[in-house]
Design an enzyme around this catalytic site. Structure first.
Site, PDB file in Angstrom:
ATOM      1  N   LYS A   1     -13.709   9.967  19.948  1.00  0.00           N
ATOM      2  CA  LYS A   1     -13.842   8.963  20.963  1.00  0.00           C
ATOM      3  C   LYS A   1     -15.276   9.127  21.527  1.00  0.00           C
ATOM      4  CE  LYS A   1     -12.439   7.985  25.816  1.00  0.00           C
ATOM      5  NZ  LYS A   1     -12.461   8.704  27.004  1.00  0.00           N
TER       6      LYS A   1
ATOM      7  N   GLY B   1      -7.957  14.815  12.552  1.00  0.00           N
ATOM      8  CA  GLY B   1      -7.448  13.605  12.904  1.00  0.00           C
ATOM      9  C   GLY B   1      -8.101  13.257  14.376  1.00  0.00           C
ATOM     10  N   HIS B   2      -9.038  12.151  14.122  1.00  0.00           N
ATOM     11  CA  HIS B   2      -9.699  11.693  15.065  1.00  0.00           C
ATOM     12  C   HIS B   2      -9.435  10.483  15.744  1.00  0.00           C
ATOM     13  CE1 HIS B   2     -13.419  14.445  13.668  1.00  0.00           C
ATOM     14  NE2 HIS B   2     -12.255  15.051  13.778  1.00  0.00           N
ATOM     15  N   THR B   3      -8.688  10.426  16.914  1.00  0.00           N
ATOM     16  CA  THR B   3      -8.142   9.158  17.490  1.00  0.00           C
ATOM     17  C   THR B   3      -9.037   8.494  18.312  1.00  0.00           C
ATOM     18  OG1 THR B   3      -6.271  10.731  17.836  1.00  0.00           O
ATOM     19  CG2 THR B   3      -6.068   8.506  18.667  1.00  0.00           C
TER      20      THR B   3
ATOM     21  N   GLY C   1     -10.154  22.556  18.174  1.00  0.00           N
ATOM     22  CA  GLY C   1      -9.883  21.021  17.710  1.00  0.00           C
ATOM     23  C   GLY C   1      -8.982  20.140  18.710  1.00  0.00           C
ATOM     24  N   ASP C   2      -9.306  18.719  18.381  1.00  0.00           N
ATOM     25  CA  ASP C   2      -8.578  17.832  18.938  1.00  0.00           C
ATOM     26  C   ASP C   2      -9.035  17.567  20.625  1.00  0.00           C
ATOM     27  OD1 ASP C   2      -6.875  17.481  16.768  1.00  0.00           O
ATOM     28  OD2 ASP C   2      -5.474  18.852  17.325  1.00  0.00           O
TER      29      ASP C   2
ATOM     30  N   ARG D   1       2.920  17.408  15.139  1.00  0.00           N
ATOM     31  CA  ARG D   1       3.158  18.712  15.666  1.00  0.00           C
ATOM     32  C   ARG D   1       2.808  18.957  17.130  1.00  0.00           C
ATOM     33  NH1 ARG D   1       0.232  23.563  12.096  1.00  0.00           N
ATOM     34  NH2 ARG D   1      -1.416  22.001  11.934  1.00  0.00           N
ATOM     35  N   PRO D   2       3.545  19.377  17.868  1.00  0.00           N
ATOM     36  CA  PRO D   2       3.352  19.746  19.253  1.00  0.00           C
ATOM     37  C   PRO D   2       2.241  20.758  19.352  1.00  0.00           C
ATOM     38  CG  PRO D   2       5.534  20.666  18.828  1.00  0.00           C
ATOM     39  CD  PRO D   2       5.194  19.933  17.728  1.00  0.00           C
TER      40      PRO D   2
ATOM     41  N   GLY E   1     -11.369  15.281  21.503  1.00  0.00           N
ATOM     42  CA  GLY E   1     -11.755  14.250  21.713  1.00  0.00           C
ATOM     43  C   GLY E   1     -12.987  13.712  21.011  1.00  0.00           C
ATOM     44  N   LYS E   2     -13.306  14.438  20.037  1.00  0.00           N
ATOM     45  CA  LYS E   2     -14.529  14.368  19.124  1.00  0.00           C
ATOM     46  C   LYS E   2     -14.639  12.720  18.944  1.00  0.00           C
ATOM     47  CE  LYS E   2     -13.512  17.483  16.346  1.00  0.00           C
ATOM     48  NZ  LYS E   2     -12.353  18.344  17.001  1.00  0.00           N
TER      49      LYS E   2
ATOM     50  N   THR F   1      -9.890  27.393   9.989  1.00  0.00           N
ATOM     51  CA  THR F   1      -9.863  26.734   8.814  1.00  0.00           C
ATOM     52  C   THR F   1     -10.924  27.321   7.810  1.00  0.00           C
ATOM     53  OG1 THR F   1     -10.315  24.251   8.066  1.00  0.00           O
ATOM     54  CG2 THR F   1     -11.688  25.146   9.688  1.00  0.00           C
TER      55      THR F   1
ATOM     56  N   GLN G   1     -12.852  19.542  13.158  1.00  0.00           N
ATOM     57  CA  GLN G   1     -12.211  20.993  13.254  1.00  0.00           C
ATOM     58  C   GLN G   1     -13.080  21.454  14.926  1.00  0.00           C
ATOM     59  OE1 GLN G   1     -12.724  20.547   9.728  1.00  0.00           O
ATOM     60  NE2 GLN G   1     -10.678  19.429  10.491  1.00  0.00           N
TER      61      GLN G   1
ATOM     62  N   ASN H   1      -7.771  17.290   7.108  1.00  0.00           N
ATOM     63  CA  ASN H   1      -7.067  17.949   8.288  1.00  0.00           C
ATOM     64  C   ASN H   1      -7.317  17.646   9.437  1.00  0.00           C
ATOM     65  OD1 ASN H   1      -9.583  19.138   7.704  1.00  0.00           O
ATOM     66  ND2 ASN H   1      -9.310  21.180   7.881  1.00  0.00           N
TER      67      ASN H   1
HETATM   68  P1  GDP Z   1     -10.513  14.863  17.985  1.00  0.00           P
HETATM   69  O1  GDP Z   1      -9.610  15.303  16.796  1.00  0.00           O
HETATM   70  O2  GDP Z   1     -11.498  15.845  18.608  1.00  0.00           O
HETATM   71  O3  GDP Z   1     -11.199  13.512  17.760  1.00  0.00           O
HETATM   72  O4  GDP Z   1      -9.271  14.626  19.097  1.00  0.00           O
HETATM   73  P2  GDP Z   1      -7.650  13.962  18.894  1.00  0.00           P
HETATM   74  O5  GDP Z   1      -8.046  12.613  18.532  1.00  0.00           O
HETATM   75  O6  GDP Z   1      -7.050  14.890  17.697  1.00  0.00           O
HETATM   76  O7  GDP Z   1      -7.047  14.183  20.106  1.00  0.00           O
HETATM   77  C1  GDP Z   1      -7.717  13.828  21.357  1.00  0.00           C
HETATM   78  C2  GDP Z   1      -6.432  12.895  22.199  1.00  0.00           C
HETATM   79  O8  GDP Z   1      -6.780  12.687  23.279  1.00  0.00           O
HETATM   80  C3  GDP Z   1      -6.358  11.551  21.482  1.00  0.00           C
HETATM   81  O9  GDP Z   1      -5.084  11.292  21.362  1.00  0.00           O
HETATM   82  C4  GDP Z   1      -7.319  10.734  22.361  1.00  0.00           C
HETATM   83  O10 GDP Z   1      -6.774   9.281  22.355  1.00  0.00           O
HETATM   84  C5  GDP Z   1      -7.010  11.330  23.571  1.00  0.00           C
HETATM   85  N1  GDP Z   1      -8.260  11.285  24.469  1.00  0.00           N
HETATM   86  C6  GDP Z   1      -9.513  11.628  24.472  1.00  0.00           C
HETATM   87  N2  GDP Z   1     -10.182  11.717  25.441  1.00  0.00           N
HETATM   88  C7  GDP Z   1      -9.266  11.252  26.451  1.00  0.00           C
HETATM   89  C8  GDP Z   1      -9.423  11.269  27.881  1.00  0.00           C
HETATM   90  O11 GDP Z   1     -10.293  11.237  28.757  1.00  0.00           O
HETATM   91  N3  GDP Z   1      -8.213  10.906  28.593  1.00  0.00           N
HETATM   92  C9  GDP Z   1      -6.988  10.816  28.012  1.00  0.00           C
HETATM   93  N4  GDP Z   1      -5.849  10.537  28.585  1.00  0.00           N
HETATM   94  N5  GDP Z   1      -6.862  10.832  26.792  1.00  0.00           N
HETATM   95  C10 GDP Z   1      -8.032  11.077  25.985  1.00  0.00           C
HETATM   96  P1  IMO Z   2      -9.712  17.959  14.363  1.00  0.00           P
HETATM   97  O1  IMO Z   2     -11.318  17.607  13.702  1.00  0.00           O
HETATM   98  C1  IMO Z   2      -6.839  20.891  15.184  1.00  0.00           C
HETATM   99  C2  IMO Z   2      -6.161  24.164  12.353  1.00  0.00           C
HETATM  100  C3  IMO Z   2      -4.745  23.830  11.601  1.00  0.00           C
HETATM  101  C4  IMO Z   2      -4.661  25.250  11.342  1.00  0.00           C
HETATM  102  C5  IMO Z   2      -5.936  25.935  10.707  1.00  0.00           C
HETATM  103  C6  IMO Z   2      -6.040  25.966   9.382  1.00  0.00           C
HETATM  104  O2  IMO Z   2      -8.808  16.751  14.490  1.00  0.00           O
HETATM  105  O3  IMO Z   2     -10.182  18.353  15.732  1.00  0.00           O
HETATM  106  P2  IMO Z   2      -6.290  24.065   7.577  1.00  0.00           P
HETATM  107  O4  IMO Z   2      -5.407  22.718   7.184  1.00  0.00           O
HETATM  108  O5  IMO Z   2      -7.641  23.624   8.122  1.00  0.00           O
HETATM  109  O6  IMO Z   2      -6.588  25.150   6.449  1.00  0.00           O
HETATM  110  O7  IMO Z   2      -5.801  24.876   8.604  1.00  0.00           O
HETATM  111  O8  IMO Z   2      -6.760  25.003  11.444  1.00  0.00           O
HETATM  112  N1  IMO Z   2      -6.907  22.805  12.243  1.00  0.00           N
HETATM  113  C7  IMO Z   2      -7.099  21.792  13.175  1.00  0.00           C
HETATM  114  N2  IMO Z   2      -6.471  22.036  14.511  1.00  0.00           N
HETATM  115  N3  IMO Z   2      -7.728  19.962  15.063  1.00  0.00           N
HETATM  116  C8  IMO Z   2      -8.123  19.866  13.664  1.00  0.00           C
HETATM  117  O9  IMO Z   2      -9.112  18.961  13.300  1.00  0.00           O
HETATM  118  C9  IMO Z   2      -7.861  20.801  12.613  1.00  0.00           C
HETATM  119  N4  IMO Z   2      -8.252  21.090  11.502  1.00  0.00           N
HETATM  120  C10 IMO Z   2      -7.547  22.092  10.922  1.00  0.00           C
HETATM  121  O10 IMO Z   2      -3.790  23.635  12.405  1.00  0.00           O
HETATM  122  O11 IMO Z   2      -3.995  25.951  12.608  1.00  0.00           O
HETATM  123 MG    MG Z   3      -7.745  15.798  15.893  1.00  0.00          MG
END
Ligand code: GDP
Ligand code: IMO
Ligand code: MG
Length: 430
Positions: free
Chosen positions: A19, A41-43, A13-14, A308-309, A16-17, A244, A229, A39
């Site tokens: 974006k 969070g897409h920034t 997860g996280d 969360r870190p 950068g989907k 998840t 996720q 659950n």
């Molecule tokens: P997602 O859940 O997959 O949509 O990703 P998140 O938004 O949770 O986490 C990705 C983080 O990386 C966010 O804070 C974005 O703003 C940041 N991000 C995405 N692509 C880049 C990149 O190429 N460079 C930097 N510095 N930040 C990025």
């Molecule tokens: P995006 O779409 C990162 C993780 C939780 C936990 C596990 C189970 O932003 O990438 P849950 O609440 O789904 O039952 O938690 O899955 N988790 C994620 N980690 N990005 C996410 O979504 C997540 N969605 C769930 O931290 O470890």
């Molecule tokens: Mg996320």
């Protein structure tokens, strides 16, 4: 008929989907969420504003794209209504750009309560869930005790809800006998009144999204799917039980929308130039030292919603190969090239050493993962300022070598390269 492009997270997860979806939406009529709930969070950083999208597809931020919340999603009405309000406050015409499947399952107040109670009951073996009630809502779905959006408008809604609330109260008392607030928090008349209000507010958005999507494709509209996720959090293919409760992989994209396998066109796998994970579970390339701390600081690796870190480590190509196989990736997006380029030397995991035997084949078996050590290949870093790089050719040689190696190893083209957090900070090679 046009094909559907899909965005899927390859790791934990996280990646950068959001974006990448934001970019694809510039050319899309419809963006769909298929799985998970708030659950996610897409920034997206757009026009100087930072949006943390949880339920509404990020594609809606284009201003012209219609966002669809698919049947595979579990939806908390309170969170969704908050998100609608926030986007309206920023000038978005949500009333004409949002649809919710009548088959989407609804998160009720006892779901997050159960999520917390179950985590507490797990003690040492806790998963580290987001406590948003995702798992308990999917449990109810598969137990066939879930409440779907269309049930909010059924004649028997009140009696249906009452039966659910009373039975879950008993369950909560079983898991958390010390909690004396359960009756008060789950007062039936209060819950019923609140959900009647939610139902009224959400009504204009509800429709049969399966028919809507297929008609759109027949009319040659461009549809994209925003995975939430990621592959290693998949209930079947992830590091169970540290996962998840849905299938964020390609199968879940199909069952979560009603699209067919032959509707799918490009499948873009999203990765960062390093790895991160929140919550518990195995993570072979995790760095529990100052290098891991440095990645976290440079990449601002703290949860979009929870703060969360995130645990951090080097890029793991063994995992990426697994994600490619499972999802049939046709292209990759490598985000945070700017972040990794701040290191003098960069490591990439190219194999696992499993008790002295090297392998490039991933397995989610926990015992296997516990005994794996990463085998690294080292690259030169110091990419410098990438903000002026608009094409692949503009990148410094060290950065090109890094991207070329990912392509060679996975035999998959890198189609997007993230060079910063902003919307425009992306090299596109379509
Ligand atoms: P997602 O859940 O997959 O949509 O990703 P998140 O938004 O949770 O986490 C990705 C983080 O990386 C966010 O804070 C974005 O703003 C940041 N991000 C995405 N692509 C880049 C990149 O190429 N460079 C930097 N510095 N930040 C990025
Ligand atoms: P995006 O779409 C990162 C993780 C939780 C936990 C596990 C189970 O932003 O990438 P849950 O609440 O789904 O039952 O938690 O899955 N988790 C994620 N980690 N990005 C996410 O979504 C997540 N969605 C769930 O931290 O470890
Ligand atoms: Mg996320």
């Amino acid at each position: 008929m046009s094909k559907v492009d899909v965005v899927i997270g390859c790791f934990y997860g996280d990646e950068g989907k959001g974006k990448v979806i934001d970019y694809l939406a510039t050319n899309a009529d419809i963006a769909v969420r298929a799985t998970g709930g708030d659950n996610a969070g897409h920034t997206i950083e757009a026009n100087g504003v930072k949006y943390a999208m949880r339920l509404i597809p990020s594609g809606i931020l284009s201003g012209h794209t219609i966002g669809v919340i698919g049947n595979g999603v579990v939806m908390n009405p309170q969170v969704l209504l908050g998100e609608i309000e926030n986007l309206k406050a920023h000038g978005y015409d949500i009333d004409n750009h949002l649809k919710i499947s009548d088959k989407t399952h609804v998160i009720l107040p006892y779901h997050p309560m159960l999520d917390r109670a179950l985590e507490k009951a797990r003690k040492a073996s806790k998963i580290g869930t987001t406590c948003r009630g995702i798992g308990p809502t999917y449990c109810d779905k598969y137990e066939r005790a879930g409440l779907r959006v269309e049930d909010l408008y059924a004649d028997n809604f009140k009696s249906h809800l009452e039966e659910l609330v009373e039975s879950r109260k008993a369950l909560l008392k079983f898991y958390d006998p010390e909690d004396t607030t359960i009756d008060e928090k789950l007062n039936f008349e209060d819950v019923y009144k609140t959900y009647c209000e939610y139902a009224e507010q959400l009504k204009p958005y509800v429709c049969d999204t399966v028919t809507y999507l297929h008609k759109a494709l027949e009319e040659d509209k461009r549809v994209i799917v925003e995975g939430a996720q990621a592959t290693l959090l998949d209930i079947d293919f992830g590091s169970y039980p540290y996962v998840t409760s849905s299938n964020p992989t390609i199968g879940g994209i199909i069952t979560g929308t009603g699209l067919s396998a032959s509707d799918i066109g490009n499948v873009y796998g999203i990765i960062k130039a390093y790895s991160s994970r929140v919550g518990e579970g195995p993570f072979v390339t995790e760095l529990l030292d100052e290098t891991g701390d440095r990645i976290r600081d440079l990449g601002h690796e703290y949860g979009t919603v929870s703060g969360r870190p995130r645990r951090c480590g080097w890029l793991d190509l063994v995992t990426l190969k697994y994600a490619k196989r499972l999802n049939g990736l046709t292209g990759i997006s490598v985000n945070h090239l700017d972040t990794i380029g701040k290191f003098d030397k960069i490591k990439v995991c190219v194999a696992y050493d499993h008790n002295g035997v090297e392998t490039e084949d991933f397995s989610t078996n926990l015992k296997f993962l516990e005994n794996c050590k990463p085998v690294y290949k080292e690259f030169d870093g110091n990419f410098g300022d990438l903000s002026g790089c608009k094409t692949f050719e503009d990148l410094p040689e060290n950065a090109k070598a890094y991207i070329n190696f990912i392509e060679e190893y996975t035999k998959t083209p890198v189609k997007f390269i993230g060079t910063g957090a902003g919307r425009e900070a992306m090299i596109v090679r379509l």
